[in-house]
Design an enzyme around this catalytic site. Structure first.
Site, mmCIF file in Angstrom:
data_model
loop_
_atom_site.group_PDB
_atom_site.id
_atom_site.type_symbol
_atom_site.label_atom_id
_atom_site.label_comp_id
_atom_site.label_asym_id
_atom_site.label_seq_id
_atom_site.Cartn_x
_atom_site.Cartn_y
_atom_site.Cartn_z
ATOM 1 N N GLN A 27 13.519 -14.102 6.433
ATOM 2 C CA GLN A 27 12.343 -14.923 6.139
ATOM 3 C C GLN A 27 12.249 -14.934 4.608
ATOM 4 O O GLN A 27 11.891 -13.924 4.013
ATOM 5 C CB GLN A 27 11.094 -14.297 6.775
ATOM 6 C CG GLN A 27 9.834 -15.117 6.581
ATOM 7 C CD GLN A 27 8.575 -14.315 6.925
ATOM 8 O OE1 GLN A 27 8.562 -13.087 6.875
ATOM 9 N NE2 GLN A 27 7.501 -15.016 7.232
ATOM 10 N N ASN A 41 39.953 27.691 -2.933
ATOM 11 C CA ASN A 41 40.590 26.557 -2.240
ATOM 12 C C ASN A 41 40.853 25.367 -3.149
ATOM 13 O O ASN A 41 41.532 24.443 -2.771
ATOM 14 C CB ASN A 41 39.733 26.114 -1.053
ATOM 15 C CG ASN A 41 38.349 25.659 -1.478
ATOM 16 O OD1 ASN A 41 37.776 26.202 -2.434
ATOM 17 N ND2 ASN A 41 37.808 24.685 -0.797
ATOM 18 N N LYS A 88 8.665 -1.114 2.996
ATOM 19 C CA LYS A 88 7.934 -0.148 3.829
ATOM 20 C C LYS A 88 8.746 0.364 5.004
ATOM 21 O O LYS A 88 8.789 1.558 5.273
ATOM 22 C CB LYS A 88 6.629 -0.789 4.325
ATOM 23 C CG LYS A 88 5.847 0.098 5.260
ATOM 24 C CD LYS A 88 4.448 -0.375 5.486
ATOM 25 C CE LYS A 88 4.381 -1.619 6.327
ATOM 26 N NZ LYS A 88 2.989 -2.052 6.549
ATOM 27 N N ASP A 144 6.199 -1.856 11.466
ATOM 28 C CA ASP A 144 5.450 -0.709 10.942
ATOM 29 C C ASP A 144 4.663 0.017 12.030
ATOM 30 O O ASP A 144 3.729 0.747 11.739
ATOM 31 C CB ASP A 144 4.528 -1.143 9.789
ATOM 32 C CG ASP A 144 3.477 -2.167 10.205
ATOM 33 O OD1 ASP A 144 3.465 -2.591 11.374
ATOM 34 O OD2 ASP A 144 2.660 -2.543 9.336
ATOM 35 N N ARG A 171 0.804 -1.223 0.000
ATOM 36 C CA ARG A 171 0.000 0.000 0.000
ATOM 37 C C ARG A 171 0.843 1.282 0.000
ATOM 38 O O ARG A 171 0.335 2.364 -0.202
ATOM 39 C CB ARG A 171 -0.963 -0.016 1.201
ATOM 40 C CG ARG A 171 -2.168 -0.893 0.980
ATOM 41 C CD ARG A 171 -2.933 -1.129 2.273
ATOM 42 N NE ARG A 171 -2.278 -2.124 3.126
ATOM 43 C CZ ARG A 171 -2.720 -2.469 4.335
ATOM 44 N NH1 ARG A 171 -3.795 -1.886 4.845
ATOM 45 N NH2 ARG A 171 -2.097 -3.387 5.039
ATOM 46 N N ARG A 203 46.119 45.862 -7.898
ATOM 47 C CA ARG A 203 45.060 46.626 -8.540
ATOM 48 C C ARG A 203 45.671 47.330 -9.744
ATOM 49 O O ARG A 203 46.761 47.890 -9.638
ATOM 50 C CB ARG A 203 44.551 47.663 -7.530
ATOM 51 C CG ARG A 203 43.204 48.193 -7.853
ATOM 52 C CD ARG A 203 42.774 49.154 -6.789
ATOM 53 N NE ARG A 203 42.270 48.509 -5.571
ATOM 54 C CZ ARG A 203 41.999 49.168 -4.456
ATOM 55 N NH1 ARG A 203 42.210 50.461 -4.366
ATOM 56 N NH2 ARG A 203 41.524 48.520 -3.405
ATOM 57 N N ASN A 244 37.922 40.813 9.722
ATOM 58 C CA ASN A 244 36.772 41.274 8.953
ATOM 59 C C ASN A 244 36.996 40.909 7.487
ATOM 60 O O ASN A 244 38.008 41.285 6.891
ATOM 61 C CB ASN A 244 36.611 42.781 9.075
ATOM 62 C CG ASN A 244 35.291 43.220 8.463
ATOM 63 O OD1 ASN A 244 34.268 43.256 9.123
ATOM 64 N ND2 ASN A 244 35.311 43.508 7.162
ATOM 65 N N ALA A 299 40.770 46.301 -1.274
ATOM 66 C CA ALA A 299 39.609 45.748 -1.967
ATOM 67 C C ALA A 299 39.982 45.315 -3.376
ATOM 68 O O ALA A 299 40.839 45.902 -4.020
ATOM 69 C CB ALA A 299 38.495 46.789 -2.013
HETATM 70 C C1 UD1 Z 1 -1.422 -7.452 11.788
HETATM 71 C C2 UD1 Z 1 -2.202 -8.370 12.744
HETATM 72 C C3 UD1 Z 1 -3.523 -7.723 13.097
HETATM 73 C C4 UD1 Z 1 -3.252 -6.374 13.718
HETATM 74 C C5 UD1 Z 1 -2.368 -5.494 12.818
HETATM 75 C C6 UD1 Z 1 -1.931 -4.268 13.563
HETATM 76 C C7 UD1 Z 1 -1.593 -10.704 12.195
HETATM 77 C C8 UD1 Z 1 -2.031 -11.934 11.529
HETATM 78 N N1 UD1 Z 1 -2.439 -9.668 12.112
HETATM 79 O O1 UD1 Z 1 -2.182 -7.334 10.596
HETATM 80 O O2 UD1 Z 1 -4.248 -8.525 13.998
HETATM 81 O O3 UD1 Z 1 -4.474 -5.713 13.986
HETATM 82 O O4 UD1 Z 1 -1.195 -6.189 12.398
HETATM 83 O O5 UD1 Z 1 -1.246 -3.375 12.741
HETATM 84 O O6 UD1 Z 1 -0.549 -10.667 12.795
HETATM 85 N N2 UD1 Z 1 5.496 -9.530 8.400
HETATM 86 C C9 UD1 Z 1 6.592 -10.333 8.244
HETATM 87 N N3 UD1 Z 1 6.473 -11.504 7.583
HETATM 88 C C10 UD1 Z 1 5.285 -11.948 7.095
HETATM 89 C C11 UD1 Z 1 4.155 -11.127 7.264
HETATM 90 C C12 UD1 Z 1 4.282 -9.924 7.931
HETATM 91 O O7 UD1 Z 1 7.703 -9.991 8.673
HETATM 92 O O8 UD1 Z 1 5.257 -13.047 6.515
HETATM 93 C C13 UD1 Z 1 5.651 -8.244 9.098
HETATM 94 C C14 UD1 Z 1 5.338 -7.056 8.229
HETATM 95 O O9 UD1 Z 1 6.512 -6.586 7.615
HETATM 96 C C15 UD1 Z 1 4.778 -6.046 9.224
HETATM 97 C C16 UD1 Z 1 4.178 -6.895 10.324
HETATM 98 O O10 UD1 Z 1 4.718 -8.200 10.169
HETATM 99 O O11 UD1 Z 1 5.778 -5.233 9.789
HETATM 100 C C17 UD1 Z 1 2.669 -6.960 10.263
HETATM 101 O O12 UD1 Z 1 2.265 -7.483 9.011
HETATM 102 P P1 UD1 Z 1 1.065 -6.862 8.193
HETATM 103 O O13 UD1 Z 1 0.926 -7.617 6.933
HETATM 104 O O14 UD1 Z 1 1.196 -5.395 8.111
HETATM 105 O O15 UD1 Z 1 -0.148 -7.292 9.154
HETATM 106 P P2 UD1 Z 1 -1.583 -6.628 9.230
HETATM 107 O O16 UD1 Z 1 -2.429 -7.139 8.118
HETATM 108 O O17 UD1 Z 1 -1.457 -5.171 9.387
HETATM 109 CA CA CA Z 2 0.281 -3.610 9.381
#
Ligand code: UD1
Ligand code: CA
Length: 464
Positions: free
Chosen positions: A74, A388, A22, A104, A15, A442, A379, A425
């Protein structure tokens, strides 16, 4: 027992519509991912394990600046539960308390993390999580409680029935503390039988309850601390919240702001008492400003050290040191290694680089001073320049105490002007000037009486 923080930051953040992951986007002057990392450290986490994935190299490079953060990759994004499992196994976390934060969520305070972790550490519960009631719950996982009000499950927005979506208003901000051994023992029991086909960390609530382990919910009344950043609009909203938080703290500490909505101060900046920050001022990096200063309007400082009673009007300063009682601007540019000593003045349309401006010395108008060591009481006349750079090397100009440099002087470095010397000057200084001498370069002056009037007459005659 030790505390390990796991920061999940492997997601793409579609998004944001960005080439960059992000969590690399900045909130004020600090990347998103660094906020929960710092908060976790401040809350007492000995280890911080960050899960990287999308844009891993960029995120790793950011985290290289944060001392002692471990990164685990991951390779496939299979959900927050999977990411957490990868961290536990990759960093071999087995004991103590684990706190899981999302990369985030930059607004979370260290105190809040500490309180949550405390519940598990003191043995009150096997797991604890924060909950919130935001004005608009859309997108958040919803908290389901049992008859006695204990958290029973978290249902993701996408998995809610329309009735649940409408009736469940308490939400999951994504901040959890777990007993590490128990989390590790049971995380393998998560399934991906849900709307998104992912392993949800949120399902650990049900898994723990199934094993008779306790899960405690702690309601956080300040929703603004838990805002998740999923879009650029939310990033801007988070920046506003953090701006307010920082500015309110500074004002409470004795800093004045004519209009705090237009003043932006980074999290690592210190500002002294009775200093006034005027509109359109930005203070970033490791900047510190002393007491009784007037900064702005329209001043930007990055990694600047500013002493007391300094006035910086419409000034840009990057990697500079400014001593007490200095005045700069309007429209001064001080960069890399400028050191302005006490009581000096750097005026309008003046650039200073890698130079010492001596005590009480003045560079008031339209000058460039680079790679220069200047004494006290000097001055520099308007429009003067230290030449330079010879195209290959940077050369030094050395100016003694109480030197007077006339306007429009070119000082061709390397060159030295001795104490008390006077440069006429419009000179081009290519040779060293002894102390107390006059240097003048000058062309000879000529005055031809009546010439201009005669020329005009002639031109008019020719036209007729
Ligand atoms: C998640 C929560 C939700 C909560 C919300 C709050 C879960 C299933 N849901 O949803 O309940 O209300 O956050 O903001 O946890 N990430 C990974 N690896 C992955 C997936 C995600 O590292 O495989 C990380 C993302 O980079 C992010 C965080 O986990 O920083 C949350 O993931 P995101 O997809 O934003 O979850 P939400 O749908 O917001
Ligand atoms: Ca999120």
């Amino acid at each position: 027992m030790s505390i390990t923080a796991i920061v999940l930051a492997a997601g793409e953040g579609t998004r944001m519509r960005s080439r960059h992951p992000k969590v690399a986007h900045k909130l004020l002057d600090r990347p998103l991912v660094s906020w929960p990392v710092r908060a976790a450290r401040e809350a007492g986490a000995e280890r911080v394990v960050t899960v990287v994935g999308h844009g891993a190299d960029e995120v790793r490079a950011i985290l290289a600046d944060e001392k002692g953060v471990e990164c685990v990759e991951q390779t496939e994004r299979r959900g927050t539960g999977h990411a957490c499992r990868v961290a536990l196994e990759g960093a071999d976390v087995r004991e103590g308390t684990v706190v899981v934060l999302y990369g985030d969520s930059p607004l979370l305070r260290a105190e809040t993390i500490r309180e949550l972790v405390g519940r598990v550490e003191q043995g009150d519960t096997d797991a604890a999580l924060l909950t919130m009631t935001p004005p608009d719950p859309t997108g958040y996982g919803r908290i389901v409680t049992d008859e006695v009000g204990r958290v029973k499950a978290i249902i993701e927005d996408k998995d809610c029935t329309p009735e649940q979506r409408a009736s469940l208003t308490e939400c999951n901000p994504g901040v959890y503390a777990f007993d590490a051994a128990r989390l590790r023992a049971h995380i393998g029991e998560l399934t991906c039988d849900n709307a998104q086909g992912e392993y949800y960390l949120t399902d650990m609530v049900e898994v723990f309850r199934r094993h008779g382990l306790s899960v405690e919910a702690v309601h956080c009344d300040d929703y603004s601390e838990l805002l998740g950043v999923n879009s650029r609009a939310q990033l801007a909203e988070a920046a506003r919240i953090m701006q307010r938080r920082i500015n309110e703290r500074l004002m409470a500490e004795g800093v004045s702001m004519l209009d705090p909505t237009t003043v932006w101060v980074g999290p690592d900046v210190a500002v002294g008492r009775d200093t006034e920050l005027l509109p359109m001022t930005m203070l970033w990096g490791e900047t510190s400003v002393g007491e009784e200063c007037v900064i702005g309007p329209n001043t930007r400082l990055t990694n600047a050290t500013v002493a007391d009673n300094v006035s910086l009007e419409e000034t840009v300063g990057v990697d500079v040191t400014i001593e007490r009682d200095v005045t700069c601007g309007p429209r001064a540019y001080l960069r890399g290694g400028a050191h302005v000593l006490a009581g000096a003045h750097v005026g309008t349309h003046v650039e200073i680089k890698n130079s010492v401006i001596g005590e009480g010395s003045k560079v008031p108008h339209l000058s460039y001073i680079g790679d220069c060591t200047m004494g006290a009481g000097v001055n520099i006349g308007g429009g003067s320049i230290t030449c330079n750079y010879d195209g290959v090397h940077k050369n030094r100009t050395t100016i003694g105490d109480n030197v007077f440099v006339g306007s429009d002087t070119m000082m061709v470095a390397p060159v030295t002007i001795g104490d008390g010397a006077l440069v006429g000057a419009s000179s081009c200084v290519t040779r060293d000037v002894p102390a107390d001498a006059l240097y003048l370069e000058r062309a000879e002056q000529r005055i031809v009486e009546g010439y201009a009037a005669r020329r005009l007459e002639r031109l008019k005659r020719d036209e007729a």
